[in-house]
Design a protein around this motif. Structure first.
Motif, PDB file in Angstrom:
ATOM      1  N   HIS A   1       0.838  -1.086  -0.118  1.00  0.00           N
ATOM      2  CA  HIS A   1       0.031  -0.025   0.041  1.00  0.00           C
ATOM      3  C   HIS A   1       0.731   1.101  -0.003  1.00  0.00           C
ATOM      4  O   HIS A   1       1.860   1.304   0.716  1.00  0.00           O
TER       5      HIS A   1
ATOM      6  N   ASP B   1       0.538   4.014   1.287  1.00  0.00           N
ATOM      7  CA  ASP B   1       0.552   4.697   2.733  1.00  0.00           C
ATOM      8  C   ASP B   1       0.757   3.852   3.849  1.00  0.00           C
ATOM      9  O   ASP B   1       0.591   3.953   4.966  1.00  0.00           O
ATOM     10  N   ARG B   2       1.492   2.486   3.403  1.00  0.00           N
ATOM     11  CA  ARG B   2       2.064   1.731   4.429  1.00  0.00           C
ATOM     12  C   ARG B   2       2.749   2.334   5.650  1.00  0.00           C
ATOM     13  O   ARG B   2       3.662   3.326   5.436  1.00  0.00           O
ATOM     14  N   LEU B   3       2.618   1.876   6.723  1.00  0.00           N
ATOM     15  CA  LEU B   3       3.267   2.577   7.999  1.00  0.00           C
ATOM     16  C   LEU B   3       2.873   4.057   8.362  1.00  0.00           C
ATOM     17  O   LEU B   3       3.558   4.350   9.466  1.00  0.00           O
ATOM     18  N   PHE B   4       2.182   4.673   7.531  1.00  0.00           N
ATOM     19  CA  PHE B   4       1.510   5.869   7.902  1.00  0.00           C
ATOM     20  C   PHE B   4       0.450   5.783   8.912  1.00  0.00           C
ATOM     21  O   PHE B   4      -0.376   4.862   8.686  1.00  0.00           O
ATOM     22  N   PRO B   5       0.051   6.594   9.958  1.00  0.00           N
ATOM     23  CA  PRO B   5      -0.897   6.636  10.545  1.00  0.00           C
ATOM     24  C   PRO B   5      -2.360   6.676   9.912  1.00  0.00           C
ATOM     25  O   PRO B   5      -2.380   7.480   8.890  1.00  0.00           O
ATOM     26  N   SER B   6      -3.224   6.109  10.376  1.00  0.00           N
ATOM     27  CA  SER B   6      -4.517   6.245   9.657  1.00  0.00           C
ATOM     28  C   SER B   6      -5.303   7.706   9.901  1.00  0.00           C
ATOM     29  O   SER B   6      -6.113   8.067   8.892  1.00  0.00           O
TER      30      SER B   6
ATOM     31  N   ARG C   1      -1.689  11.677   8.129  1.00  0.00           N
ATOM     32  CA  ARG C   1      -1.169  10.812   7.010  1.00  0.00           C
ATOM     33  C   ARG C   1      -1.073  11.745   5.937  1.00  0.00           C
ATOM     34  O   ARG C   1       0.064  11.471   5.028  1.00  0.00           O
TER      35      ARG C   1
ATOM     36  N   PRO D   1       9.038  -7.259  10.953  1.00  0.00           N
ATOM     37  CA  PRO D   1       9.603  -6.497  10.099  1.00  0.00           C
ATOM     38  C   PRO D   1      10.157  -7.635   8.859  1.00  0.00           C
ATOM     39  O   PRO D   1       9.915  -7.267   7.743  1.00  0.00           O
TER      40      PRO D   1
ATOM     41  N   MET E   1       7.401  -7.674   6.408  1.00  0.00           N
ATOM     42  CA  MET E   1       7.490  -6.292   5.587  1.00  0.00           C
ATOM     43  C   MET E   1       8.613  -6.217   4.642  1.00  0.00           C
ATOM     44  O   MET E   1       8.293  -6.062   3.389  1.00  0.00           O
TER      45      MET E   1
ATOM     46  N   SER F   1      12.994  -1.846  13.198  1.00  0.00           N
ATOM     47  CA  SER F   1      11.412  -2.231  12.980  1.00  0.00           C
ATOM     48  C   SER F   1      10.748  -1.212  13.231  1.00  0.00           C
ATOM     49  O   SER F   1      11.185  -0.101  13.858  1.00  0.00           O
ATOM     50  N   PRO F   2       9.535  -1.189  12.630  1.00  0.00           N
ATOM     51  CA  PRO F   2       8.657   0.268  12.777  1.00  0.00           C
ATOM     52  C   PRO F   2       8.387   0.538  14.421  1.00  0.00           C
ATOM     53  O   PRO F   2       8.824   1.654  14.706  1.00  0.00           O
ATOM     54  N   GLU F   3       7.972  -0.283  15.122  1.00  0.00           N
ATOM     55  CA  GLU F   3       7.801   0.073  16.430  1.00  0.00           C
ATOM     56  C   GLU F   3       9.277   0.425  17.139  1.00  0.00           C
ATOM     57  O   GLU F   3       8.997   1.540  18.171  1.00  0.00           O
TER      58      GLU F   3
ATOM     59  N   ARG G   1       6.755   9.657   9.284  1.00  0.00           N
ATOM     60  CA  ARG G   1       5.440   9.396  10.293  1.00  0.00           C
ATOM     61  C   ARG G   1       5.767  10.196  11.361  1.00  0.00           C
ATOM     62  O   ARG G   1       4.823  10.975  11.919  1.00  0.00           O
TER      63      ARG G   1
END
Lengths: 471, 471, 471
Positions: free
Chosen positions: C7, C9-14, C19, C112, C115, C390-392, C436
């Protein structure tokens, strides 16, 4: 008068995208049966199936989350009706105690106790007004009036709460008479025991030698010898398995394990029995016993739970006057990587062994526990425990554990409670938080919604039954 | 030229639901008076009520948050005008220093210093353009031009800033002459002192014996004896109380406490006085003195603040050339559960005692501090401190503390600053963050909005006055 | 059949506000060249420029993130084709191994690895269906068919991946023949080495003395003497610099440093060489060598990277059967404030020195690392490392570090990988997470969007080149 309402979207984020996904995920798993593989309810309730008799003795007196908070704000335990060991009279007017609690209910704002209690008030007892000083009497009377009804009998509540399985926890010397009494009722498959041998393993206890003596009497083994002691433990484990147990539980001050030679272990055991062991030696003995228990778990197939890191009875005045479990246990820093190594060196690569690790030290989630569980076949991670069994605590667990350990090295939720009425509330919080966490991953395109739905099922039901070997 | 604007919704989440709730909560408490129960402003400012004279000496030179960041990027302290102990000349052109600062202002992006400074520039000095190399001279000239005006006199600013109370912090030997000078002005109720006895308690200090000697002279006690020393401390505490103090403060390397027998304590004190104590022994002496101070707090009713965990003067070159408080203090791991036990064993159940705990080690929030404060009647939790006195730091505090300790075991905000002009900015950040945190709970249906409003008042005003006993 | 889509917009907040800002920030930096200053790709690939030959040996066998997760779920390393040291046969059917992996791909949900792998499948190999048991053969065949094409040659991929610079990591004794072979191809500026002297510095290694001997042979120095040993290291550093190195790397169990006298250091070195050093002494020797290396960095200008805190080869069974780097390295608690002090006391105020600190213990981000880097001119903070890459993990890094250290004391992203095909995926995740994080600050009015755009550039490109001195 403030209304008491459980919002259908409680605990879901307000962002409409995430909330909608969370709603959809939750809808699919909200009705799944409750599997409660670790807890502290009293099996007598289900064996006797007698009605509970009073709001205060049911909801307040056994709940150390509740009275520790009140105590922290200067309310004496005596005024809350907590029995003193010296027999000095304490408040015995249950209505008055309930009123004291109600008038301090604001102290629980932002705590999980508040959420659990409101759930019980609303869902179990049907209240539509909030608990306040003004409504206290009404709450008290109404709860008591309901408690005597047949639909409030413990077994009926088990069914009403949709509890498929409830594990209690008993010490190694327990007769399991209540579990025996359940045989033939159909509830013996629902209410099972768990083998918790701390009382015959922890040589720091004043009653250790006496307990080991009793262990011998119960099993016909010479528990003064190392071999006899181990054999007696095997026999008790089998006895517990015959009463449904699929798991053991070990509450130790640290996660220390050891792998002594047989001669060393026997000598250490003898020293402990004689009461001549130093603090380091009793710690080493507990460490050795974790490894022994892991070995027995490989033999008999029981899942092993390790709960380290609580500084028990931190407050000596409270301990002396009121005894243990009065809200004075405090977490302390806990180390796993070195401490578990002797056990893991011996058994860590055995994928028949199932060890579930818990912690009170959240710093170990990402640093130690997730990396360990993401490698060793025998290790799984228990859910957020005790003080962390709360919305924020559960979120921290998922955020810090998932990326390294994945979801499949976790084991679902434990309510770990003696507060029977709160079990549906606690499982509901866990389900909502898991759905919320998953919804966030979906909303950020890190996971498909179909995958999230499958995971919601696993976290609620599938992984629990697998980890605790509940067929 | 970039505009400088303080957005009315700054620090609120962008989610419209949460933001709207945060706005409503904030609106109700934004105008409450500032109660600042712990800080490091100079009482001389308020006693003399003279104008401040220069932008650089007012805003930059005393602010170690500012010059530590500049130093970390290779800008020498000499070029920032920080005085050397050897008297070697440093930059004395205040305009040039201000320009150096302005041309590196981008380094502060994402830091609380940036937010506080922008608040001061906008709200106190009325700037509408951002600070840059290009605007530096204008800022410098305009600030200086404003500082000489009557409305920039310290007492006038106290009123303009809506400060109801400001506690300064003085060492045990301080004459408190500036607080005395305030008597009769009406500002003596507004500017009070705090008793900080580290200088006569920390035997690692080179001047410890001399300080104890002076303590004797000030009080007419024989401070070479243990009894006389304790009595002298009691007398000084009373002297501070007579100048408004309602609290003591204790900055120790660790949270270690002790409960020695009188003979042991006296012997240890004698050793410390002779300069013959080992590092462990001076640590033990500080530990004993925390317990002594707790006992005196029960006697005289002063709230006790404990600030452990700073490794002071970590950089010996900076310490030698420039002295203490130059941005080289670094937090270190801090343990509370075992360290506080001797004190808590002795006094922990006394609900007349008020101890406020602070930490620089955030791992203790959920693991140790919240569980301790959620049990012991004497313990309350101070706000996020120092490096954690920032939007994210405050959020972590609330997220990690609230579920176990609740809101009512916390004590509101401390600005802890010597940067007088930044006090409104700092309190505003804290208020916004608290409202934001509460709004999140409301938006997720974990708290009623009426409850959140009551809590916003308590966190801003009510709990502060209660914890510090400010009638 | 589930679709595989990345996607946009992956990893962006909703949240739509955040976003949209993240999208704008990302758009500006998404196309910047990749600068990879720290990693573990094999320089032979680029020297030989031969096609990779198989999906399994390319994507699975070298990726310990992948097989550690599979192993944790009871899948033997033998069945995954990991070579045993005793020569006992392991699974050699690469198709079958790939199928095993595919049928367990759900284990990686939320990690990750998932991903990164999806990114490789989609962007590098053009798959549009998800990897499942059903699609495994198609994936395997299609990847293999593509790998033989000319556009999949390593140098072509370097260009296709938009990699401006890739640093590999070699031990002190490495001949650097592959880097030599690149000279004159134009790719010698793109693929540079890094000097990692652990093999000649860590006296706990069985081959330490032999390595020091070889070091002498390579440099013509008498490495049995302390002076000769140090001089040999200087010569090797220069040799690495001649092959492009701008940095050194040091993987130590702890961050301990020391500042011994020359005589003490020489004696300790002699003891280590003789194999007579205790564990404490080998630790002290490594500690001393960090300080020596810092001194040499001041001499020759190389950036120094310190990677402490891994407990290597925690699982002795795996180590014995399969060797190192098999997913059994576990983080452990790491302390910096005291450990780095000897080095910092000696060199900490030298702003010509560039030391980049990494940690596996996230508790040190806010408590120790950000305060240290926010003061000492020589210190910068490396990005979230290893399990935290990793993202977090990256979000925690920014949230916990920025307020005290700012952005400009950080150094951009490291992919730290031997998985060449995943490099674009990893950098893309880092860029998205940084955008982000910045977007959140903008949406909450804590930063201007123009400032955020400048920071996005710095975090992606500017600060990396500065920190690693890549002109």
């Amino acid at each position: 008068m403030a209304a008491l309402t459980l919002h259908p979207d409680r605990l879901f984020p307000s962002d409409p995208t995430v909330r909608a996904i969370a709603q959809r995920l939750y809808r699919e798993i909200a009705g799944l049966p409750i599997v409660s593989p670790h807890g502290h309810t009293d099996p007598k309730w289900f064996a006797d199936n007698a009605n509970f008799d009073n709001a205060t003795s049911l909801l307040l007196l056994p709940d150390h989350y509740v009275f520790r908070m009140l105590y922290s704000q200067g309310i004496s335990l005596e005024s809350l009706g907590i029995r003193r060991k010296d027999g000095v009279a304490v408040e015995s007017d249950y209505r008055k105690i309930f009123q004291t609690f109600a008038s301090h209910y604001h102290l629980f704002r932002g705590t999980p106790s508040r959420m659990w209690l409101d759930h019980v008030f609303s869902e179990v007892f049907g209240f539509t007004q909030a608990l306040t000083t003004a409504t206290a009497d009404n709450f008290y009377d109404s709860i008591n009036a309901q408690l005597v009804k047949p639909e409030f009998k413990p077994r009926t509540l088990l069914d009403r709460f949709n509890i498929e399985l409830l594990a209690t926890t008993e010490g190694a010397l327990n007769s399991l008479k209540y579990h025996s009494a359940l045989k033939g009722t159909g509830y013996d498959k629902k209410v099972i025991t768990t083998f918790r041998p701390d009382d015959v393993v922890d040589a720091d206890r004043a009653d250790f030698a006496a307990n080991v003596q009793k262990l011998g009497e119960l099993t016909g083994q010479d528990t003064q010898s190392w071999d006899g002691y181990l054999q007696a433990l095997r026999i008790r484990r089998q006895f517990f398995r015959d009463h449904g147990a699929t798991a053991t539980d070990h509450g130790h001050p640290t996660a220390k394990t050891a792998d002594l030679s047989k001669a060393e272990a026997a000598a250490l055991f003898a020293l402990c029995l004689k009461g001549e062991a130093s603090t380091q030696q009793t710690e080493l003995f507990r460490a050795q016993m974790l490894t022994e228990m892991a070995g027995m778990s490989i033999e008999d197939g029981m899942t092993m739970q390790i709960h380290p890191g609580a500084f028990r009875n931190h407050n000596p005045v409270i301990f002396q006057n009121f005894g243990p479990d009065k809200g004075a246990d405090i977490p302390s820093p806990t180390e796993f990587v070195s401490n578990l190594k002797p056990l893991l060196d011996k058994y860590g690569n055995n994928s028949d062994l199932k060890i579930i690790l818990f912690t009170l030290d959240e710093t170990t989630y990402a640093r130690e526990l997730a990396p360990l569980a993401g490698h060793y076949p025998c290790l799984k991670l228990g859910p957020a425990w005790w003080f962390h069994d709360s919305p924020e605590g559960m979120l921290r667990f998922r955020h810090q554990v998932t990326e390294t350990a994945g979801f499949y090295n976790t084991v679902g939720f434990n309510d770990d409670t003696r507060a029977f009425f709160s079990i549906p509330a606690r499982h509901d919080v866990a389900r909502r938080i898991d759905c919320r966490f998953l919804a966030g991953l979906v909303a950020e395109h890190r996971l498909g919604e179909d995958e999230a739905a499958e995971l919601a099922y696993q976290l609620t039901y599938g992984l629990v039954k697998k980890a605790y070997q509940l067929a």
